[in-house]
Motif scaffolding. Structure first.
Motif, PDB file in Angstrom:
ATOM      1  N   THR A   1       0.343   7.993  -2.183  1.00 40.87           N
ATOM      2  CA  THR A   1      -0.646   8.081  -3.257  1.00 40.87           C
ATOM      3  C   THR A   1      -1.991   7.452  -2.886  1.00 40.87           C
ATOM      4  OG1 THR A   1       0.133   6.022  -4.257  1.00 40.87           O
ATOM      5  CG2 THR A   1       1.150   8.065  -5.023  1.00 40.87           C
ATOM      6  N   LYS A   2      -2.045   6.807  -1.706  1.00 40.82           N
ATOM      7  CA  LYS A   2      -3.253   6.151  -1.203  1.00 40.82           C
ATOM      8  C   LYS A   2      -3.813   5.112  -2.185  1.00 40.82           C
ATOM      9  CE  LYS A   2      -4.745   9.806   1.920  1.00 40.82           C
ATOM     10  NZ  LYS A   2      -3.574  10.620   1.955  1.00 40.82           N
ATOM     11  N   THR A   3      -2.930   4.293  -2.738  1.00 40.89           N
ATOM     12  CA  THR A   3      -3.338   3.229  -3.650  1.00 40.89           C
ATOM     13  C   THR A   3      -2.847   1.881  -3.140  1.00 40.89           C
ATOM     14  OG1 THR A   3      -1.384   3.667  -4.993  1.00 40.89           O
ATOM     15  CG2 THR A   3      -3.437   4.677  -5.711  1.00 40.89           C
ATOM     16  N   LYS A   4      -3.640   0.830  -3.421  1.00 43.59           N
ATOM     17  CA  LYS A   4      -3.304  -0.519  -2.982  1.00 43.59           C
ATOM     18  C   LYS A   4      -2.598  -1.279  -4.091  1.00 43.59           C
ATOM     19  CE  LYS A   4      -7.315  -0.959   0.029  1.00 43.59           C
ATOM     20  NZ  LYS A   4      -8.524  -1.732   0.309  1.00 43.59           N
ATOM     21  N   ASN A   5      -1.882  -2.321  -3.695  1.00 48.04           N
ATOM     22  CA  ASN A   5      -1.211  -3.247  -4.607  1.00 48.04           C
ATOM     23  C   ASN A   5      -0.256  -2.562  -5.580  1.00 48.04           C
ATOM     24  OD1 ASN A   5      -2.544  -5.446  -3.441  1.00 48.04           O
ATOM     25  ND2 ASN A   5      -4.319  -5.131  -4.743  1.00 48.04           N
ATOM     26  N   VAL A   6       0.553  -1.653  -5.065  1.00 44.43           N
ATOM     27  CA  VAL A   6       1.559  -0.971  -5.875  1.00 44.43           C
ATOM     28  C   VAL A   6       2.818  -1.843  -5.889  1.00 44.43           C
ATOM     29  CG1 VAL A   6       2.961   1.114  -6.108  1.00 44.43           C
ATOM     30  CG2 VAL A   6       0.629   1.261  -5.220  1.00 44.43           C
TER      31      VAL A   6
ATOM     32  N   ASP B   1       8.388   2.647  -4.938  1.00 46.99           N
ATOM     33  CA  ASP B   1       7.523   2.467  -6.095  1.00 46.99           C
ATOM     34  C   ASP B   1       8.190   3.091  -7.313  1.00 46.99           C
ATOM     35  OD1 ASP B   1       7.154   5.196  -5.806  1.00 46.99           O
ATOM     36  OD2 ASP B   1       5.018   5.084  -5.377  1.00 46.99           O
TER      37      ASP B   1
ATOM     38  N   TYR C   1       0.846  -1.185   0.000  1.00 43.92           N
ATOM     39  CA  TYR C   1       0.000   0.000   0.000  1.00 43.92           C
ATOM     40  C   TYR C   1       0.886   1.242   0.000  1.00 43.92           C
ATOM     41  CZ  TYR C   1      -3.381   3.476   1.630  1.00 43.92           C
ATOM     42  OH  TYR C   1      -4.174   4.592   1.749  1.00 43.92           O
ATOM     43  N   SER C   2       0.593   2.170  -0.887  1.00 41.40           N
ATOM     44  CA  SER C   2       1.346   3.423  -0.945  1.00 41.40           C
ATOM     45  C   SER C   2       0.607   4.479  -0.134  1.00 41.40           C
ATOM     46  CB  SER C   2       1.507   3.890  -2.388  1.00 41.40           C
ATOM     47  OG  SER C   2       2.134   5.151  -2.417  1.00 41.40           O
TER      48      SER C   2
END
Length: 76
Positions: A20-25, A45, A16-17
C-alpha cells in the motif's frame, strides 16, 4: 514518577507496507524471530498483507515484555 510512552510502545510494532506504500502501519499479531543476530518482527496488517520490520534488541525485548509481540525462533 510517570514515564512517557512512545507512539510505538503504546500501539505496538509498526512497519512500512510495500503493497500500500504507507508508513507506520500497525502489525497484527507480530512474532519476533532472531536470525543472524538480528531481531525481525513479522506479521500482517489489518488487510492481511505480510509485513516485516527489523528491530534492535532493546526494542524487541520491550515489545515482548509489554505483550505487543510473541517470541519466535532463535530466542534462548
Amino acid at each position: 514518577m510517570t514515564t512517557k510512552k512512545t507512539k510505538e510502545e503504546s500501539e505496538g510494532i509498526t512497519a512500512y507496507s510495500v503493497k500500500t506504500k504507507t508508513k507506520n502501519v500497525p502489525m497484527v499479531d507480530p512474532v519476533i524471530d532472531i536470525k543472524s543476530g538480528r531481531y525481525i518482527a513479522t506479521g500482517k496488517d489489518k488487510d492481511g498483507n505480510k509485513m516485516a520490520a527489523i528491530l534492535g534488541k532493546a526494542k524487541a525485548e520491550e515489545h515482548v515484555k509489554a505483550g505487543n509481540a510473541k517470541k519466535g525462533s532463535g530466542w534462548e
